[in-house]
Structures are given as structure tokens and as C-alpha cells.
Design a protein around this motif. Structure first.
Motif, mmCIF file in Angstrom:
data_model
loop_
_atom_site.group_PDB
_atom_site.id
_atom_site.type_symbol
_atom_site.label_atom_id
_atom_site.label_comp_id
_atom_site.label_asym_id
_atom_site.label_seq_id
_atom_site.Cartn_x
_atom_site.Cartn_y
_atom_site.Cartn_z
ATOM 1 N N VAL A 91 0.851 -1.147 0.154
ATOM 2 C CA VAL A 91 -0.300 0.028 0.067
ATOM 3 C C VAL A 91 1.000 1.252 0.009
ATOM 4 O O VAL A 91 1.727 1.444 0.919
ATOM 5 N N ALA A 92 0.652 2.182 -0.998
ATOM 6 C CA ALA A 92 1.535 3.293 -1.153
ATOM 7 C C ALA A 92 0.722 4.479 -0.777
ATOM 8 O O ALA A 92 -0.463 4.644 -0.983
ATOM 9 N N GLY A 93 1.389 5.290 0.129
ATOM 10 C CA GLY A 93 0.542 6.399 0.693
ATOM 11 C C GLY A 93 1.298 7.812 0.424
ATOM 12 O O GLY A 93 2.368 7.936 0.274
ATOM 13 N N ARG A 94 0.193 8.933 0.302
ATOM 14 C CA ARG A 94 0.865 10.049 0.191
ATOM 15 C C ARG A 94 0.946 10.960 1.158
ATOM 16 O O ARG A 94 0.455 10.527 2.368
ATOM 17 N N PRO A 95 2.083 11.910 1.373
ATOM 18 C CA PRO A 95 2.254 12.515 2.743
ATOM 19 C C PRO A 95 1.151 13.232 3.252
ATOM 20 O O PRO A 95 0.253 13.666 2.433
ATOM 21 N N PRO A 96 0.904 13.307 4.479
ATOM 22 C CA PRO A 96 1.612 12.862 5.691
ATOM 23 C C PRO A 96 1.627 11.334 5.759
ATOM 24 O O PRO A 96 2.030 11.020 7.102
ATOM 25 N N HIS A 97 1.008 10.633 5.082
ATOM 26 C CA HIS A 97 0.744 9.078 5.402
ATOM 27 C C HIS A 97 2.049 8.550 5.140
ATOM 28 O O HIS A 97 3.075 8.902 4.337
ATOM 29 N N PRO A 98 2.214 7.145 5.965
ATOM 30 C CA PRO A 98 3.250 6.512 5.413
ATOM 31 C C PRO A 98 3.598 5.950 3.963
ATOM 32 O O PRO A 98 2.516 5.932 3.275
ATOM 33 N N PRO A 99 4.730 6.297 3.536
ATOM 34 C CA PRO A 99 4.755 6.121 2.066
ATOM 35 C C PRO A 99 4.768 4.599 1.618
ATOM 36 O O PRO A 99 4.227 4.467 0.703
ATOM 37 N N THR A 100 5.040 3.511 2.347
ATOM 38 C CA THR A 100 4.708 2.372 1.992
ATOM 39 C C THR A 100 4.349 1.394 3.275
ATOM 40 O O THR A 100 5.125 1.576 4.381
ATOM 41 N N VAL A 101 3.453 0.528 2.995
ATOM 42 C CA VAL A 101 3.073 -0.326 4.016
ATOM 43 C C VAL A 101 2.911 -1.576 3.433
ATOM 44 O O VAL A 101 1.932 -1.777 2.547
ATOM 45 N N ASP A 102 3.476 -2.580 3.919
ATOM 46 C CA ASP A 102 3.225 -4.049 3.573
ATOM 47 C C ASP A 102 2.180 -4.874 4.379
ATOM 48 O O ASP A 102 2.403 -4.956 5.447
ATOM 49 N N VAL A 103 1.376 -5.416 3.519
ATOM 50 C CA VAL A 103 0.238 -6.089 4.354
ATOM 51 C C VAL A 103 0.376 -7.448 3.812
ATOM 52 O O VAL A 103 -0.022 -7.788 2.539
ATOM 53 N N GLU A 104 -0.022 -8.334 4.561
ATOM 54 C CA GLU A 104 -0.441 -9.805 4.433
ATOM 55 C C GLU A 104 -1.784 -10.066 4.627
ATOM 56 O O GLU A 104 -2.363 -9.924 5.500
ATOM 57 N N VAL A 105 -2.525 -10.588 3.720
ATOM 58 C CA VAL A 105 -3.867 -10.891 3.414
ATOM 59 C C VAL A 105 -4.190 -12.478 3.216
ATOM 60 O O VAL A 105 -3.486 -12.977 2.175
ATOM 61 N N LEU A 106 -5.198 -13.048 3.923
ATOM 62 C CA LEU A 106 -5.448 -14.568 3.954
ATOM 63 C C LEU A 106 -6.860 -14.908 3.810
ATOM 64 O O LEU A 106 -7.564 -14.192 4.761
ATOM 65 N N PRO A 107 -7.163 -15.444 2.823
ATOM 66 C CA PRO A 107 -8.653 -15.545 2.672
ATOM 67 C C PRO A 107 -9.111 -16.856 3.849
ATOM 68 O O PRO A 107 -8.254 -17.912 3.707
ATOM 69 N N ARG A 108 -10.289 -16.691 4.413
ATOM 70 C CA ARG A 108 -10.615 -17.647 5.128
ATOM 71 C C ARG A 108 -12.041 -17.849 4.863
ATOM 72 O O ARG A 108 -13.091 -16.874 4.871
ATOM 73 N N VAL A 109 -12.559 -19.226 4.606
ATOM 74 C CA VAL A 109 -14.052 -19.486 4.473
ATOM 75 C C VAL A 109 -14.705 -19.564 5.524
ATOM 76 O O VAL A 109 -14.388 -20.276 6.543
ATOM 77 N N MET A 110 -15.767 -18.765 5.620
ATOM 78 C CA MET A 110 -16.404 -18.832 7.037
ATOM 79 C C MET A 110 -17.381 -19.832 7.336
ATOM 80 O O MET A 110 -17.886 -20.487 6.216
ATOM 81 N N PRO A 111 -17.739 -20.631 8.272
ATOM 82 C CA PRO A 111 -18.765 -21.562 8.374
ATOM 83 C C PRO A 111 -20.178 -21.449 7.626
ATOM 84 O O PRO A 111 -20.348 -20.075 7.561
ATOM 85 N N PRO A 112 -20.702 -22.048 7.190
ATOM 86 C CA PRO A 112 -22.085 -21.952 6.327
ATOM 87 C C PRO A 112 -22.961 -21.329 7.561
ATOM 88 O O PRO A 112 -23.175 -21.703 8.718
#
Length: 304
Positions: free
Chosen positions: A253-274
Motif C-alpha cells: 500500500v502506497a501512501g501520500r504525505p503525511p501518511h506512510p509512504p509504503t506499508v506491506d500487508v499480508e492478507v489471507l482468505p478464510r472461508v467462514m462456516p455456512p
């Protein structure tokens, strides 16, 4: 079943604490058609209109990948004046575009087809849509109608009730277009606060379902960044790079000033119970949750 035993999907979702992040349907174009009478369960497709005109609009919407929503003003039905239609979207540079017209006869809706190919106007105020499609889902009416009426007292010219936008269990759902921002899990008080913040270009993680211009895991990543680093403008964060791996996604994720310039995010999909996900759902179904397992700013090299 008695009223006390009646199932309400929004109540159930809140009791389960169903996650909002990553639940905004993908899309960049909208067709709004004012229709003041009752809405069929399947919206525009179910209207008793001239078949040729309806087919023309549906085909053009499909080609443009635009979503058709029926709209009407909150509160009592007004009978005077012509109904309105609108085409809203983004251009290649991200500019927000709107084109409005009126219709009285069915074939007037054919104006939508060339409008989908024209540029439209920039600089117009956004449209605030509140799902109130009770025939599609009870919670959309129970929670959406009072929310739309409350918002219309503050932003009378911007607020419309609309047909099904997806995610009934998050009612009341609000979509701001052509910005393409989905909010859910609100009440009257929080809806007013959320829209006040949105109009000031301060989007918070609370009640945010996602940006429709992004894919679900990317939506979840930006919401996680907003949650950790605080509110930001609609375009203050963009997706720098998304990499799919065996278990999920690594999203930059790239941010414009004054926000963080770069943030690395790990995302996992999880199937919720029916579960029963809508008020009228005939059977249980499983939704996908996008869980953020890691979020950090990359360490800069000391040699830089």
C-alpha cells in the motif's frame, strides 16, 4: 414463525461480528434510474418497461460493466416532475464523472446508452445511496429507510434510497458514488458521522466495507492501514503491488504525505462456516473473510 422468532440477517451478522473489510463489490460504473413505485425483488430487470428499451440498457450496462440501481428520494413518494437517470463513473485518470437526464416515457431511457460512452461532468457533489430494497431483504428496509430519511435532512439533494447493493447482512448499507465507497453496519447516528467525515475527505476504517475500484483483498489491506495509521482521504492510499502466493496475498500500500509512504500487508482468505446470510436466504452459505495477518512499514536500508 412468530415475529419474536423472525430471523433478521443484520442482527445475526452483528451478533457474530461478521467482518466488513473486503465486502464491497468490484466496479467503477453506475447507472441510476429513478423509479418511485414499488421495486421488484430483482430491481431494474423486473420492471414492467418496454422490452426493447430495457434490453438495450441492460446490454449497454453489461458492456460497460456498470451496475444498474433504482433510486428514489427518501420519505413520502413525490408524484410531480420527471424521473431522473444518471450515469456515474471514473475516467482513465481517475476523475469522477456524472451525467444526468430525465425520463417520462420508457424509450427515454435509451439516452443512457450514449451517456455511457460520453465523458460526463466533473466537479459535481457525490451521490449518497442508501439501500432500502425491502422486497429483496427485510433488513434493508428496517434499517435503511430511517437511515436514508435522517441523512436526507442534512444532505437533501445528495441522498437517495436505492435498490440492492449487496451485503444485506451489513444493513444499512451506504454507497457513495462515483467515489465508489461502501459503508455498512451503521445506525442513524453513525451514518451521519460517517458521511460528515466522508464529505471532509476523511475516511475511517470503522464501518468501511471497501473501495469498489479494488479487489477484496486489496480493500482489506487498505482498511487495515486506515485502522492502524488513522483516517485518510479517498485517494491518499493506493495499491502499489499485489502478489499472490500459496496462502494469500502480499499487498503493498502506497501512501501520500503525511501518511506512510509504503506499508506491506499480508492478507489471507478464510472461508467462514455456512450460515444464513440474508433474511430471505433459503439455505446456509459460506462467505469469504479476508484476514490481515501482518502489517508493517518496510525497513529502509542504512546505506540509502
Amino acid at each position: 414463525m412468530t415475529d419474536t422468532e423472525r430471523f433478521f440477517c443484520a442482527d445475526a451478522a452483528r451478533s457474530r461480528n461478521d467482518p466488513l473489510a473486503g465486502t464491497a463489490p468490484y466496479g467503477t460504473g453506475w447507472i441510476l434510474i429513478e423509479y418511485r413505485q414499488g421495486w421488484p425483488v430483482n430491481g431494474f430487470e423486473g420492471l414492467d418497461l418496454d422490452p426493447q428499451t430495457k434490453a438495450l440498457v441492460l446490454r449497454a450496462a453489461q458492456q460497460a460493466r456498470a451496475r444498474i440501481l433504482l433510486i428514489r428520494r427518501p420519505g413520502r413518494r413525490h408524484s410531480g416532475g420527471h424521473n431522473r437517470w444518471a450515469v456515474l463513473g471514473h475516467d482513465a485518470n481517475g476523475a469522477l464523472l456524472q451525467q444526468w437526464g430525465t425520463w417520462h416515457h420508457d424509450d427515454d431511457l435509451a439516452q443512457i446508452v450514449p451517456a455511457l460512452k460520453s465523458r460526463g461532468e466533473t466537479g459535481l457533489r457525490p451521490v449518497i445511496l442508501v439501500c432500502a430494497h425491502g422486497l429483496h431483504d427485510t433488513c434493508c428496509a428496517v434499517r435503511g429507510l430511517p437511515t436514508g430519511q435522517a441523512l436526507s435532512k442534512v444532505w437533501s439533494e445528495m441522498v437517495w434510497e436505492c435498490s440492492h447493493v449487496g451485503g444485506d447482512r451489513f444493513a444499512p448499507n451506504i454507497v457513495v458514488v462515483p467515489d465508489g465507497v461502501y459503508y455498512g453496519g451503521l445506525d442513524v447516528r453513525t451514518a451521519i458521522t460517517v458521511i460528515e467525515e466522508h464529505m471532509a475527505d476523511r475516511i475511517r476504517a470503522d464501518h468501511l466495507r471497501g473501495y469498489t475500484t479494488l479487489l477484496p483483498p486489496q480493500q482489506a489491506a487498505i482498511i487495515a492501514v486506515l485502522k492502524q495509521f488513522g483516517p485518510a482521504g479517498r485517494n491518499d492510499y493506493t495499491i502499489g503491488k499485489s502478489t499472490r502466493h500459496d496462502k494469500g496475498w502480499h499487498i503493498q500500500v502506497a501512501g501520500r504525505p503525511p501518511h506512510p509512504p509504503t506499508v506491506d500487508v499480508e492478507v489471507l482468505p478464510r472461508v467462514m462456516p455456512p450460515r444464513q446470510l440474508t433474511c430471505r436466504g433459503p439455505a446456509n452459505s459460506s462467505a469469504v473473510q479476508y484476514e490481515v495477518t501482518s502489517i508493517h512499514m518496510p525497513t529502509r536500508s542504512t546505506t540509502e
